[in-house]
Write a protein that holds these residues in place. Structure first.
Motif, PDB file in Angstrom:
ATOM      1  N   GLU A  67       0.824  -1.203   0.000  1.00 42.85           N
ATOM      2  CA  GLU A  67       0.000   0.000   0.000  1.00 42.85           C
ATOM      3  C   GLU A  67       0.863   1.260   0.000  1.00 42.85           C
ATOM      4  O   GLU A  67       0.592   2.212  -0.744  1.00 42.85           O
ATOM      5  CB  GLU A  67      -0.936  -0.014   1.210  1.00 42.85           C
ATOM      6  N   GLU A  68       1.935   1.270   0.827  1.00 43.23           N
ATOM      7  CA  GLU A  68       2.788   2.456   0.929  1.00 43.23           C
ATOM      8  C   GLU A  68       3.535   2.726  -0.380  1.00 43.23           C
ATOM      9  O   GLU A  68       3.598   3.873  -0.846  1.00 43.23           O
ATOM     10  CB  GLU A  68       3.785   2.273   2.075  1.00 43.23           C
ATOM     11  N   ILE A  69       4.093   1.686  -0.989  1.00 47.04           N
ATOM     12  CA  ILE A  69       4.860   1.874  -2.226  1.00 47.04           C
ATOM     13  C   ILE A  69       3.942   2.288  -3.374  1.00 47.04           C
ATOM     14  O   ILE A  69       4.316   3.131  -4.206  1.00 47.04           O
ATOM     15  CB  ILE A  69       5.647   0.603  -2.585  1.00 47.04           C
ATOM     16  N   LEU A  70       2.740   1.713  -3.419  1.00 49.06           N
ATOM     17  CA  LEU A  70       1.802   2.121  -4.468  1.00 49.06           C
ATOM     18  C   LEU A  70       1.438   3.594  -4.320  1.00 49.06           C
ATOM     19  O   LEU A  70       1.339   4.325  -5.322  1.00 49.06           O
ATOM     20  CB  LEU A  70       0.528   1.246  -4.412  1.00 49.06           C
ATOM     21  N   ARG A  71       1.244   4.037  -3.093  1.00 50.43           N
ATOM     22  CA  ARG A  71       0.939   5.457  -2.869  1.00 50.43           C
ATOM     23  C   ARG A  71       2.108   6.336  -3.302  1.00 50.43           C
ATOM     24  O   ARG A  71       1.932   7.387  -3.933  1.00 50.43           O
ATOM     25  CB  ARG A  71       0.589   5.705  -1.399  1.00 50.43           C
ATOM     26  N   GLU A  72       3.331   5.911  -2.943  1.00 49.79           N
ATOM     27  CA  GLU A  72       4.507   6.701  -3.279  1.00 49.79           C
ATOM     28  C   GLU A  72       4.710   6.759  -4.792  1.00 49.79           C
ATOM     29  O   GLU A  72       5.032   7.824  -5.356  1.00 49.79           O
ATOM     30  CB  GLU A  72       5.744   6.116  -2.600  1.00 49.79           C
ATOM     31  N   MET A  73       4.530   5.629  -5.463  1.00 45.26           N
ATOM     32  CA  MET A  73       4.682   5.631  -6.928  1.00 45.26           C
ATOM     33  C   MET A  73       3.625   6.520  -7.568  1.00 45.26           C
ATOM     34  O   MET A  73       3.902   7.258  -8.531  1.00 45.26           O
ATOM     35  CB  MET A  73       4.582   4.201  -7.478  1.00 45.26           C
ATOM     36  N   ALA A  74       2.389   6.449  -7.050  1.00 45.38           N
ATOM     37  CA  ALA A  74       1.321   7.288  -7.586  1.00 45.38           C
ATOM     38  C   ALA A  74       1.646   8.770  -7.387  1.00 45.38           C
ATOM     39  O   ALA A  74       1.400   9.603  -8.274  1.00 45.38           O
ATOM     40  CB  ALA A  74      -0.001   6.930  -6.913  1.00 45.38           C
ATOM     41  N   ARG A  75       2.209   9.101  -6.199  1.00 47.25           N
ATOM     42  CA  ARG A  75       2.562  10.491  -5.925  1.00 47.25           C
ATOM     43  C   ARG A  75       3.607  10.999  -6.903  1.00 47.25           C
ATOM     44  O   ARG A  75       3.497  12.103  -7.447  1.00 47.25           O
ATOM     45  CB  ARG A  75       3.078  10.614  -4.486  1.00 47.25           C
ATOM     46  N   ARG A  76       4.647  10.183  -7.147  1.00 51.94           N
ATOM     47  CA  ARG A  76       5.708  10.614  -8.055  1.00 51.94           C
ATOM     48  C   ARG A  76       5.194  10.737  -9.489  1.00 51.94           C
ATOM     49  O   ARG A  76       5.604  11.623 -10.228  1.00 51.94           O
ATOM     50  CB  ARG A  76       6.876   9.641  -7.993  1.00 51.94           C
ATOM     51  N   LEU A  77       4.288   9.824  -9.882  1.00 54.60           N
ATOM     52  CA  LEU A  77       3.731   9.930 -11.223  1.00 54.60           C
ATOM     53  C   LEU A  77       2.868  11.176 -11.371  1.00 54.60           C
ATOM     54  O   LEU A  77       2.876  11.854 -12.401  1.00 54.60           O
ATOM     55  CB  LEU A  77       2.894   8.682 -11.554  1.00 54.60           C
ATOM     56  N   ASP A  78       2.117  11.509 -10.322  1.00 51.07           N
ATOM     57  CA  ASP A  78       1.243  12.680 -10.360  1.00 51.07           C
ATOM     58  C   ASP A  78       2.027  13.980 -10.409  1.00 51.07           C
ATOM     59  O   ASP A  78       1.496  15.022 -10.814  1.00 51.07           O
ATOM     60  CB  ASP A  78       0.308  12.685  -9.149  1.00 51.07           C
ATOM     61  N   SER A  79       3.279  13.938  -9.970  1.00 47.93           N
ATOM     62  CA  SER A  79       4.095  15.165  -9.958  1.00 47.93           C
ATOM     63  C   SER A  79       4.581  15.551 -11.356  1.00 47.93           C
ATOM     64  O   SER A  79       5.231  16.568 -11.521  1.00 47.93           O
ATOM     65  CB  SER A  79       5.308  14.967  -9.038  1.00 47.93           C
ATOM     66  N   LYS A  80       4.250  14.728 -12.337  1.00 55.44           N
ATOM     67  CA  LYS A  80       4.624  14.965 -13.733  1.00 55.44           C
ATOM     68  C   LYS A  80       6.142  14.850 -13.980  1.00 55.44           C
ATOM     69  O   LYS A  80       6.597  15.074 -15.089  1.00 55.44           O
ATOM     70  CB  LYS A  80       4.156  16.360 -14.214  1.00 55.44           C
ATOM     71  N   ARG A  81       6.876  14.492 -12.956  1.00 54.63           N
ATOM     72  CA  ARG A  81       8.321  14.321 -13.121  1.00 54.63           C
ATOM     73  C   ARG A  81       8.587  12.887 -13.549  1.00 54.63           C
ATOM     74  O   ARG A  81       8.005  11.956 -13.024  1.00 54.63           O
ATOM     75  CB  ARG A  81       9.040  14.609 -11.791  1.00 54.63           C
ATOM     76  N   ARG A  82       9.470  12.735 -14.513  1.00 51.81           N
ATOM     77  CA  ARG A  82       9.790  11.385 -14.986  1.00 51.81           C
ATOM     78  C   ARG A  82      10.502  10.600 -13.893  1.00 51.81           C
ATOM     79  O   ARG A  82      11.484  11.075 -13.308  1.00 51.81           O
ATOM     80  CB  ARG A  82      10.685  11.458 -16.228  1.00 51.81           C
ATOM     81  N   ILE A  83       9.982   9.426 -13.580  1.00 51.50           N
ATOM     82  CA  ILE A  83      10.588   8.583 -12.542  1.00 51.50           C
ATOM     83  C   ILE A  83      11.772   7.843 -13.147  1.00 51.50           C
ATOM     84  O   ILE A  83      11.642   7.127 -14.148  1.00 51.50           O
ATOM     85  CB  ILE A  83       9.578   7.570 -11.970  1.00 51.50           C
ATOM     86  N   ARG A  84      12.940   8.048 -12.532  1.00 53.44           N
ATOM     87  CA  ARG A  84      14.135   7.363 -13.032  1.00 53.44           C
ATOM     88  C   ARG A  84      14.049   5.876 -12.753  1.00 53.44           C
ATOM     89  O   ARG A  84      13.424   5.429 -11.791  1.00 53.44           O
ATOM     90  CB  ARG A  84      15.386   7.958 -12.381  1.00 53.44           C
ATOM     91  N   ARG A  85      14.740   5.115 -13.589  1.00 57.00           N
ATOM     92  CA  ARG A  85      14.772   3.660 -13.418  1.00 57.00           C
ATOM     93  C   ARG A  85      15.375   3.272 -12.077  1.00 57.00           C
ATOM     94  O   ARG A  85      14.963   2.291 -11.451  1.00 57.00           O
ATOM     95  CB  ARG A  85      15.551   3.013 -14.578  1.00 57.00           C
ATOM     96  N   SER A  86      16.360   4.028 -11.635  1.00 60.76           N
ATOM     97  CA  SER A  86      16.983   3.723 -10.342  1.00 60.76           C
ATOM     98  C   SER A  86      15.995   3.938  -9.197  1.00 60.76           C
ATOM     99  O   SER A  86      16.035   3.238  -8.176  1.00 60.76           O
ATOM    100  CB  SER A  86      18.224   4.599 -10.130  1.00 60.76           C
TER     101      SER A  86
END
Length: 884
Positions: free
Chosen positions: A768-787
């Protein structure tokens, strides 16, 4: 409205009769009650000589019919939907038939019935008497009817009247060219293949001193005019009696021909829902296999050559009964008082079940004596009518292992027959006719057996075959019978892959295992309390060995107490009939299949049945296994078994199970190839509450589990290293809507260790926590690095990652989790610690920092080669050629 109709699978005689009847009843409409024979269908397609106007059955309003004219039949079972109006007030029935009388005959206000070769002969006589003329085309059709039903006037059933009728039709310009074309057609390729099969399979049965030949054949699709093939075979071999069974598509077609009075094929095939004459008859069977039809046919034939005994000759009356609401303890008192073993159970004067002494004693032992009889009575049982013959009674009592057979008349219980009554009747028959073997002695009084060595050779690897033969050899040396049993045998017959071998020894299983281990390299682990041993052979092959044993339970849901026993009793303790098969492994009997409880029948019929009514009381985990097997094999629960499951749920027997036993069964369910139908079935039977009262089954739950299944299938196709506990992914999905406290309660109910419980709860929380964090980073419109993806997912278990992939509804998140599995997982820098030291890096925390930096750079595709890693370290961490 007046309707003229005939029998299902209408032939040329039926068509001819309908045409003739139309001249007697000009206002009537013609209706076929079902399909027509292939030759008749072909005639309609090819013929231009006669326009035949018939109404479709689906367009006929049965309620409007005031007169039903039956031609070439009077059996109620052969007229399709018209049977619904036979006894309806206001429907006048007229009958024109040439078949012998039977118990299914309809009575009519007008009956013209006489045994001639063809029914059209009767109607043609009436037309002539009334002076009604026929055309040349009509004469041709009528002549076809005579030729077909009399074998071109050669059958022994042909009468003088048939010859006169044929002569009259010839005088009316019947076309012999058309008749010759229809009657003497060349055989098609499909017919030739079927005829060859019939010739090759033809087997002679000497029954009561009479030779009867039975032949069988199969075709995947319908082949017409099979009666011609039977005639050809009969004439080729000059046979007095021939009965052919031909499977086509999902039906078995039976055709009988007889030249002798001792064998009445019409009477025989009436047992299969067919009919005809003493010399020529047919039937079509839909609900039996070719093998079952053959077995039943032999039994029916054996019955016809002896004077019959019926239920009314064997039964005991009046019968002691008990109302369904009475207590089990009261039933036990009645059994003791009257020294009987079974009581019929009645409700409002109707028979609704049977209760046996064995069930009552076991139920009383478990403290259930005050429960009503209806809860534990058997509701799956056979009954006999007062006219049921002895052969069928024995099949019901011995073949179905039913010790007590109620006898009914008009829906009322009038008597009862026990196994003792049947044995006494057989003995009396044997004494009075010792010169003729009893037709009922064939394989019905003992376990069904057959040799399946060829099947074993086809399905099992040579190594497994060799080991099984070695077990048999050791059994011979120790003078003890040895069997392969259980799921291994079941799956062998189902053609499913299963090399988990279970062995049962009639004797000392521990001694057997030790003796075997002395001569074969293997590891052995023993449990002397249960008389079992586990052998681990070469190439990691594992074999479980057990002593044939009898189990009984001190209380519902308890573990069993064990005593030594025989293979039959050992099989009786099994959960379901399909798991009671055994293969004898001893020398000369190697490959002999032993079936005490009708397992082969239930496998053929795809049914899950328990062996006794207290099965789920003694071991409620069998409820979960029953559903698991039902869905895995595409079987269905037997009616009685399903009722017993419902009773076990209502009585709360699963609630008494230890958490560990529930957990074990749940893991097996969730590890199935597709556990969702099993969970859905558990929902339908109200079984999910045995895990936790709040486990939901909404559309969202099912949809999530379907996605879990798809994600696991996708993962399996990647062939990645590392194990995946697939059951755990489904478990997360099943628990998804519960609160953390409720999940903790579920883990407590399943008796999970604190460590295991924490793993489940923390894994769910992390997802649940990681899904929320990934959703937050995606919503920020910033490209999520592979690392970043790597560092979020790497600490998680494979099961949690897969659950996250199933749970999220966002395509971008699924893609990034997929990227981790397919590309990022397992990535490492090419440089090691010693390489860094060579570059001048001093050992210490900085080395970890450098390796992490290298990994991030590699994941983000900023560096690819070893040289680029070296350059990266020098540029980033080594200061102008110095050391870090």
């Amino acid at each position: 409205m007046e309707v003229i109709t005939t029998h299902i699978n209408a032939d040329f005689d039926a068509l001819a009769c309908m045409l003739a009847a139309k001249k007697l009843y000009p206002e009537a409409i013609l209706v076929f009650p079902g399909a027509q024979e292939g030759s008749l269908r072909d005639f309609f397609v090819r013929s231009t000589i006669y326009v035949f106007e018939a109404e479709r059955m689906k367009n006929v309003d049965l309620d409007r019919i005031t007169r039903l004219v039956l031609v070439d039949t009077r059996q109620i079972s052969r007229i399709g939907k018209f049977a619904q109006i036979v006894n309806k007030r206001g429907v006048d029935i007229h009958i024109y038939d040439h078949h012998p009388a039977s118990s299914e005959d309809i009575e009519g206000s007008v009956e013209v019935v006489r045994e001639v070769g063809a029914a059209i002969t009767l109607l043609l006589g009436i037309l002539r008497d009334k002076g009604i003329e026929i055309t040349s085309d009509e004469a041709t059709v009528m002549m076809l009817g005579i030729y077909e039903d009399t074998g071109s006037l050669t059958f022994s059933s042909t009468t003088e009247d048939d010859f006169h009728a044929a002569a009259y039709l010839l005088s009316k310009k019947a076309s012999l060219n058309v008749i010759s074309d229809m009657v003497t057609k060349e055989l098609t390729a499909e017919q030739v293949f079927l005829l060859n099969d019939l010739i090759q399979s033809a087997t002679n049965y000497a029954i009561g001193g009479i030779n009867v030949v039975i032949a069988t054949a199969s075709a995947d699709r319908y082949v017409g005019d099979i009666a011609i093939l039977v005639h050809k075979l009969k004439d080729m071999e000059n046979l007095d009696v021939l009965i052919a069974l031909i499977r086509m598509e999902d039906r078995v077609h039976i055709i009988g021909r007889s030249r002798i009075e001792e064998v009445n094929v019409a009477e025989i095939l009436l047992e299969f829902g067919g009919g005809g004459h003493a010399t020529a008859a047919s039937a079509t069977v839909k609900d039996m296999t070719l093998i079952q039809c053959g077995e039943k046919l032999v039994e029916v034939l054996q019955e016809t050559v002896k004077p019959r005994k019926f239920s009314k000759d064997l039964m005991t009356f009046p019968v002691k009964t008990i109302p369904a609401e009475r207590k089990l303890s009261e039933a036990g008192e009645l059994l003791t008082r009257y020294n009987i073993n079974v009581l019929p159970v009645m409700r409002r004067g109707k028979l609704v079940g049977l209760i046996s002494r064995q069930v009552i004693e076991k139920a009383t032992f478990h403290g259930l004596g005050n429960r009503p009889v209806k809860e534990y009575m058997s509701t799956e049982y056979s009954v006999a009518e007062i006219t049921t013959p002895l052969s069928k009674i024995q099949r019901l009592i011995v073949g179905n292992n039913q010790r007590f057979l109620p006898v009914m008349e008009g829906g009322k219980l009038v008597g009862a027959i026990t196994r003792t009554d049947v044995l006494r009747a057989i003995q009396e028959d044997f004494v009075t006719r010792s010169d003729t073997p009893s037709p009922l002695e064939v394989h019905k009084l003992h376990a069904r057996k057959k040799i399946i060595t060829k099947l074993m050779e086809e399905r099992l690897p040579p190594k497994v075959q060799s080991i099984l033969r070695e077990f048999g050899r050791v059994g011979d040396e120790l003078n003890c019978p040895v069997y392969a049993v259980g799921g291994f045998v079941r799956d062998l017959l189902l053609r499913n892959h299963n090399l988990d071998v279970d062995i049962v020894v009639e004797g000392d299983g521990i001694r057997f295992a030790e003796y075997f281990a002395k001569g074969h390299p293997c590891k052995i682990r023993m449990n002397r309390r249960f008389g079992t041993a586990a052998l681990r052979l070469a190439e990691n092959m594992k074999v479980d060995i057990a002593t044939a044993r009898l189990e009984y339970y001190d209380s519902p849901a308890a573990l069993p107490t064990v005593e030594l026993s025989s293979i039959k009793r050992d099989m009786y303790r099994r959960d379901f009939t399909i798991n009671t098969l055994a293969i004898k492994l001893n020398g000369e009997q190697f490959g002999e299949l032993v079936d005490f409880f009708g397992a082969q029948r239930d496998i053929k019929e795809k049914v899950i049945r328990v062996l006794h009514n207290l099965s789920f009381v003694e071991d409620p985990t069998r409820v979960l296994r029953a559903i698991r097997f039902e869905q895995r094999f595409g079987f269905q629960l037997g009616k009685q078994t399903q009722n017993l499951i419902k009773n076990a749920v209502e009585r709360g027997f699963l609630d008494r199970l230890s958490g560990r036993r529930i957990y074990t069964e749940l893991v097996l369910i969730l590890n199935e190839e597709d556990p969702i139908p099993i969970l859905r079935r558990m929902r339908d039977l109200d079984l999910l509450k045995s895990i936790h009262i709040k486990i939901p089954w909404e559309n969202e739950t099912e949809n999530l589990l379907e996605t879990v299944k798809n994600v696991i299938s996708w993962y399996d196709l990647l062939f990645l290293e590392g194990e995946c506990e697939r059951w755990q992914v489904y478990f997360y999905g099943l628990m998804d809507s519960l609160t953390e406290e409720e999940v903790s309660d579920v883990c407590q109910r399943l008796s999970l260790s604190n460590k295991h419980k924490e793993k489940i709860i923390s894994g769910r929380r992390e997802a649940e926590e990681i899904l929320r964090e990934m959703a937050r980073r995606l919503d920020s419109k910033r490209r999520i690095r592979r690392s970043e993806i790597y560092e979020l997912l790497e600490p998680l278990s494979t099961e949690v990652r897969l659950f996250m992939m199933a749970k999220t509804t966002k395509k971008e998140m699924k893609q990034r989790i997929s990227l981790f599995f397919t590309t990022l997982r397992g990535q490492k820098p090419l440089l090691k610690g010693r390489d860094l030291i060579r570059l001048g890096v001093r050992p210490g925390p900085i080395m970890k920092e450098i390796l992490i930096g290298l990994l991030r750079a590699r994941l983000d595709r900023r560096i690819k080669t070893r040289e680029e890693e070296v350059d990266y370290v020098k540029r980033t961490y080594i200061d102008h050629g110095g050391t870090v």
